[in-house]
Motif scaffolding. Structure first.
Motif, PDB file in Angstrom:
ATOM      1  N   CYS A  33       0.870  -1.157   0.000  1.00  0.00           N
ATOM      2  CA  CYS A  33       0.000   0.000   0.000  1.00  0.00           C
ATOM      3  C   CYS A  33       0.922   1.226   0.000  1.00  0.00           C
ATOM      4  O   CYS A  33       1.883   1.297   0.777  1.00  0.00           O
ATOM      5  CB  CYS A  33      -0.878  -0.012   1.245  1.00  0.00           C
ATOM      6  N   ALA A  35       1.427   5.559  -0.084  1.00  0.00           N
ATOM      7  CA  ALA A  35       0.749   6.751   0.417  1.00  0.00           C
ATOM      8  C   ALA A  35       1.607   7.987   0.228  1.00  0.00           C
ATOM      9  O   ALA A  35       2.834   7.900   0.103  1.00  0.00           O
ATOM     10  CB  ALA A  35       0.418   6.577   1.900  1.00  0.00           C
ATOM     11  N   GLY A  47      -1.051  12.160   6.698  1.00  0.00           N
ATOM     12  CA  GLY A  47      -1.315  11.394   5.495  1.00  0.00           C
ATOM     13  C   GLY A  47      -2.420  12.046   4.702  1.00  0.00           C
ATOM     14  O   GLY A  47      -3.419  12.496   5.274  1.00  0.00           O
ATOM     15  N   THR A  50      -3.832   7.571  -0.183  1.00  0.00           N
ATOM     16  CA  THR A  50      -3.265   6.228  -0.278  1.00  0.00           C
ATOM     17  C   THR A  50      -3.807   5.512  -1.503  1.00  0.00           C
ATOM     18  O   THR A  50      -4.881   5.864  -2.017  1.00  0.00           O
ATOM     19  CB  THR A  50      -3.591   5.360   0.949  1.00  0.00           C
ATOM     20  N   ASP A  52      -3.957   1.247  -2.704  1.00  0.00           N
ATOM     21  CA  ASP A  52      -3.565  -0.097  -2.296  1.00  0.00           C
ATOM     22  C   ASP A  52      -3.217  -0.959  -3.509  1.00  0.00           C
ATOM     23  O   ASP A  52      -3.162  -0.479  -4.640  1.00  0.00           O
ATOM     24  CB  ASP A  52      -4.656  -0.736  -1.433  1.00  0.00           C
ATOM     25  N   THR A  57      -8.254   3.893  -3.888  1.00  0.00           N
ATOM     26  CA  THR A  57      -7.664   5.113  -3.340  1.00  0.00           C
ATOM     27  C   THR A  57      -8.476   5.674  -2.168  1.00  0.00           C
ATOM     28  O   THR A  57      -9.686   5.458  -2.081  1.00  0.00           O
ATOM     29  CB  THR A  57      -7.554   6.193  -4.416  1.00  0.00           C
ATOM     30  N   CYS A  95       6.594  10.294   0.074  1.00  0.00           N
ATOM     31  CA  CYS A  95       5.898   9.059  -0.255  1.00  0.00           C
ATOM     32  C   CYS A  95       6.313   7.986   0.750  1.00  0.00           C
ATOM     33  O   CYS A  95       7.388   8.070   1.355  1.00  0.00           O
ATOM     34  CB  CYS A  95       6.159   8.603  -1.678  1.00  0.00           C
ATOM     35  N   PHE A 101      -2.709   1.347   5.485  1.00  0.00           N
ATOM     36  CA  PHE A 101      -2.725   2.658   6.140  1.00  0.00           C
ATOM     37  C   PHE A 101      -4.067   2.976   6.777  1.00  0.00           C
ATOM     38  O   PHE A 101      -4.124   3.768   7.705  1.00  0.00           O
ATOM     39  CB  PHE A 101      -2.343   3.757   5.143  1.00  0.00           C
ATOM     40  N   ILE A 105      -4.858   7.073   7.529  1.00  0.00           N
ATOM     41  CA  ILE A 105      -3.585   7.271   6.815  1.00  0.00           C
ATOM     42  C   ILE A 105      -2.520   7.684   7.826  1.00  0.00           C
ATOM     43  O   ILE A 105      -1.932   8.777   7.754  1.00  0.00           O
ATOM     44  CB  ILE A 105      -3.700   8.305   5.676  1.00  0.00           C
TER      45      ILE A 105
END
Length: 122
Positions: A33, A35, A47, A50, A52, A57, A95, A101, A105
């Motif tokens: 994943c 982010a 965060g 994200t 995956d 998203t 990143c 997450f 996040i």
């Protein structure tokens, strides 16, 4: 040896756009994943988006509708397209890769970090 290297930051005027990139090495493909985080001076790292392994998203409300996270598995590259930038978007952008997450996040879920790229909006 896992490495994440960001690029694409810079200075723009409010309303402008930037595209951040994060090249990942040490993975055979981006199955983690991924982010994007940001940290403004004097503030905690937050965060903001994200993506995956299935390309699902998640976005924080502060960037929803303006930022788009995406990835190119063939290039092992993560992207963040940032449109309609605002002065409050000014921060160092990082990143990160992790197993999960969640909606929060959280930076505590990151296993690997890039070195960051500065975005300044005036």
């Amino acid at each position: 040896h896992v490495q994440l290297v960001e690029s694409g930051g810079g200075s723009v005027q409010a309303g402008g756009a930037l595209r951040l990139s994060c090249v990942v090495s040490g993975f055979t493909e981006i199955t983690f994943c991924m982010a994007w985080f940001r940290q403004a001076p004097g503030k905690e790292r937050e965060g903001i988006a994200t993506i995956d392994g299935n390309a699902v998203t998640t976005y924080k409300d502060s960037v929803k509708g303006r930022f788009t996270i995406s990835k190119d598995n063939n290039k092992n590259t993560l992207y963040l397209q940032m449109n309609n930038l605002k002065p409050e978007d000014t921060a160092m952008y990082y990143c990160a890769a992790g197993y999960y997450f969640g909606l929060a996040i959280s930076p505590t879920q990151a296993h690997y970090w890039g070195q960051g790229t500065q975005v300044t909006v005036s």
